[in-house]
Design a protein around this motif. Structure first.
Motif, short mmCIF file in Angstrom:
data_model
loop_
_atom_site.label_atom_id
_atom_site.label_comp_id
_atom_site.label_asym_id
_atom_site.label_seq_id
_atom_site.Cartn_x
_atom_site.Cartn_y
_atom_site.Cartn_z
N PHE A 86 0.87 -1.03 0.31
CA PHE A 86 0.45 -0.15 -0.13
C PHE A 86 0.85 1.58 0.01
CE2 PHE A 86 -2.87 -3.03 1.41
CZ PHE A 86 -4.11 -2.35 0.58
N PHE A 87 0.33 2.70 -1.04
CA PHE A 87 1.18 3.69 -0.40
C PHE A 87 -0.69 4.27 -0.82
CE2 PHE A 87 0.35 2.09 -4.87
CZ PHE A 87 -0.05 3.87 -5.95
N PHE A 88 -0.41 5.66 -0.65
CA PHE A 88 -1.21 7.21 -0.48
C PHE A 88 -0.82 7.81 -1.03
CE2 PHE A 88 -0.33 4.28 3.84
CZ PHE A 88 -1.25 4.02 3.48
N ASP A 89 -1.91 8.89 -1.45
CA ASP A 89 -2.11 9.82 -3.01
C ASP A 89 -1.57 10.77 -1.31
OD1 ASP A 89 -4.48 10.57 -1.23
OD2 ASP A 89 -4.79 10.95 -3.17
N PRO A 90 -1.71 12.73 -1.75
CA PRO A 90 -1.19 12.89 -0.99
C PRO A 90 -2.37 13.99 -0.13
CG PRO A 90 -0.24 13.99 -3.12
CD PRO A 90 -1.38 12.56 -3.48
N ASP A 91 -3.89 12.72 -0.64
CA ASP A 91 -4.33 12.81 0.58
C ASP A 91 -4.29 11.82 1.58
OD1 ASP A 91 -5.79 15.83 -0.14
OD2 ASP A 91 -5.94 14.91 -1.88
N GLY A 92 -3.51 11.16 1.31
CA GLY A 92 -4.31 9.64 2.83
C GLY A 92 -5.41 9.12 1.94
N LEU A 93 -5.67 8.90 0.77
CA LEU A 93 -5.81 8.37 0.00
C LEU A 93 -5.76 6.95 0.04
CD1 LEU A 93 -8.67 6.31 -1.59
CD2 LEU A 93 -7.86 7.25 -3.59
N PRO A 94 -5.61 5.47 0.75
CA PRO A 94 -4.86 4.40 0.16
C PRO A 94 -5.02 3.60 -1.38
CG PRO A 94 -6.30 3.96 2.41
CD PRO A 94 -6.72 5.96 1.24
N LEU A 95 -3.94 3.08 -1.11
CA LEU A 95 -3.55 3.13 -3.49
C LEU A 95 -2.87 1.57 -3.14
CD1 LEU A 95 -2.41 5.98 -4.86
CD2 LEU A 95 -4.77 5.38 -4.94
N GLU A 96 -3.20 1.06 -3.26
CA GLU A 96 -2.54 -0.75 -3.18
C GLU A 96 -2.13 -1.13 -4.74
OE1 GLU A 96 -3.52 -5.19 -2.37
OE2 GLU A 96 -5.94 -4.07 -2.54
N LEU A 97 -0.66 -2.00 -4.90
CA LEU A 97 -0.59 -2.43 -5.94
C LEU A 97 -0.68 -4.00 -5.41
CD1 LEU A 97 2.65 -0.83 -6.38
CD2 LEU A 97 1.18 -0.13 -8.10
N HIS A 98 -0.96 -5.05 -7.20
CA HIS A 98 -1.03 -6.24 -6.92
C HIS A 98 0.07 -6.94 -7.61
CE1 HIS A 98 -3.57 -8.91 -4.01
NE2 HIS A 98 -4.13 -7.06 -4.20
N GLU A 99 0.80 -8.01 -7.74
CA GLU A 99 1.29 -7.82 -8.79
C GLU A 99 0.99 -9.16 -9.48
OE1 GLU A 99 6.25 -8.66 -8.88
OE2 GLU A 99 5.65 -10.40 -8.46
#
Length: 133
Positions: A120-133
């Motif tokens: 997981f990582f986060f956009d500037p407003d804290g929206l969680p974004l996820e990477l899947h392989e």
């Protein structure tokens, strides 16, 4: 009814310039269109990356009284969209690229159901974004 695909995801942001930079220059989305909407006091940014379409809505600082969305309640999580998950071919390389851009990224772990690598990582407003392989 039979739904076929997600047409787009709309994201409200607090700082338009910072979010535009994040989604375009860090995540690599291409700009399809950018519209100032003075009657609403915001800017609408249409983005695309592969089959992913995002609409970013942010306050237009050139409009007096432009509405700024309240901060996103994340801890504890609020009802609604939990996160956006993107697929990547090489999660280690993608994670390193984000870290190199100064983005806070969690360690890679494995999904307990699928066994897929994820982080997981986060956009500037804290929206969680996820990477899947």
């Amino acid at each position: 009814m039979r739904l076929e695909t997600i047409n787009h995801v709309a994201i409200l942001v607090r700082d338009y310039a910072k979010s535009r930079d994040f989604y375009v220059n860090i995540l690599g989305f291409d700009v399809l269109a950018e519209h100032r909407r003075p009657d609403r006091g915001d800017i609408k940014l249409d983005l695309v990356s592969g089959d992913i379409r995002l609409e970013i809505f942010g306050p237009d600082t050139e409009v007096d009284g432009a509405p700024i969305p309240p901060e996103r309640p994340s801890y504890p999580e609020a009802a609604g969209l939990r996160h956006l998950a993107f697929t990547t071919a090489d999660i280690e390389a993608s994670r390193e690229e984000l870290l190199g851009q100064g983005v806070r990224v969690e360690p890679i772990r494995y999904d307990s159901f699928t066994g897929e690598k994820m982080t997981f990582f986060f956009d500037p407003d804290g929206l969680p974004l996820e990477l899947h392989e």
